[in-house]
Design a protein around this motif. Sequence first.
Motif, short mmCIF file in Angstrom:
data_model
loop_
_atom_site.label_atom_id
_atom_site.label_comp_id
_atom_site.label_asym_id
_atom_site.label_seq_id
_atom_site.Cartn_x
_atom_site.Cartn_y
_atom_site.Cartn_z
N LYS A 162 -2.51 3.78 6.46
CA LYS A 162 -2.98 4.70 7.50
C LYS A 162 -3.13 4.02 8.87
CE LYS A 162 -5.46 7.70 4.26
NZ LYS A 162 -4.90 7.06 3.05
N ASN A 220 0.85 -1.19 0.00
CA ASN A 220 0.00 0.00 0.00
C ASN A 220 0.89 1.25 0.00
OD1 ASN A 220 -1.85 2.01 0.45
ND2 ASN A 220 -2.80 1.05 2.23
N PRO A 221 0.78 2.12 -1.00
CA PRO A 221 1.65 3.30 -1.05
C PRO A 221 1.34 4.34 0.03
CG PRO A 221 0.02 3.37 -2.81
CD PRO A 221 -0.11 2.02 -2.18
N SER A 222 0.14 4.28 0.60
CA SER A 222 -0.21 5.26 1.64
C SER A 222 -1.01 4.59 2.75
CB SER A 222 -1.01 6.42 1.03
OG SER A 222 -2.14 5.92 0.32
#
Length: 209
Positions: free
Chosen positions: A39, A35-37
């Motif tokens: 959370k 996942n590039p971002s």
Amino acid sequence: MLSHTTRPLALVMLASTLFATAGCKEKVYPTYRENPSPKAALPIMIRVTDAPVDVPVPKVFVQYEIDQLCLPPVSNYEGVQYEPKRHRVEYPVQRISETEFRSVVFEDAMEVADYYGRGPCRWSMSFIEASFPFVIDDRRIGASAATTHDELASQGAETIYIKKALTPLSSNHPWTSTWSSEGFQNRRDLLRENFFTVEISKRIEGDTK
């Protein structure tokens, strides 16, 4: 030139070879993406107590497991699911004292995607591992302290026990044995003074350490 007698046999052998070669063709699987971002952060603390040698900075890994419902149905003769079911991610680690370290891992580190054409593949965090490259008596030996995500979520911490002698499993395997807290408590033959511990715990939000 092949005789009329040997030609059919040669053709059969050639066909068998081609069939075997086709059957042994290396399988190609989709590349799982991170996942590039992410959370869903999970800050963790690693504390080593009573180690017999200097404590090196560990490498921290998290293993993720794919939802097996999104994998293709098994269709081979062996009845084996060959598609990769796991993926491991390494995270940066910060030393905060001679025996304490912290890191931030992510529960949503893997990208949810349609890898097999059967809908989005979701991931779950399986276990968290701190791998230490210890050096004792001029020899290098590894020790891996691990806890499951479920244990960390329910208990808040897990203590792993390691022999102070840091003896390898074998001459060809430069890693030492470790025991979970539960496993250690069930071994009445193990003396506590012969062991040091590695604790992996959830770090409280706002904790400067």
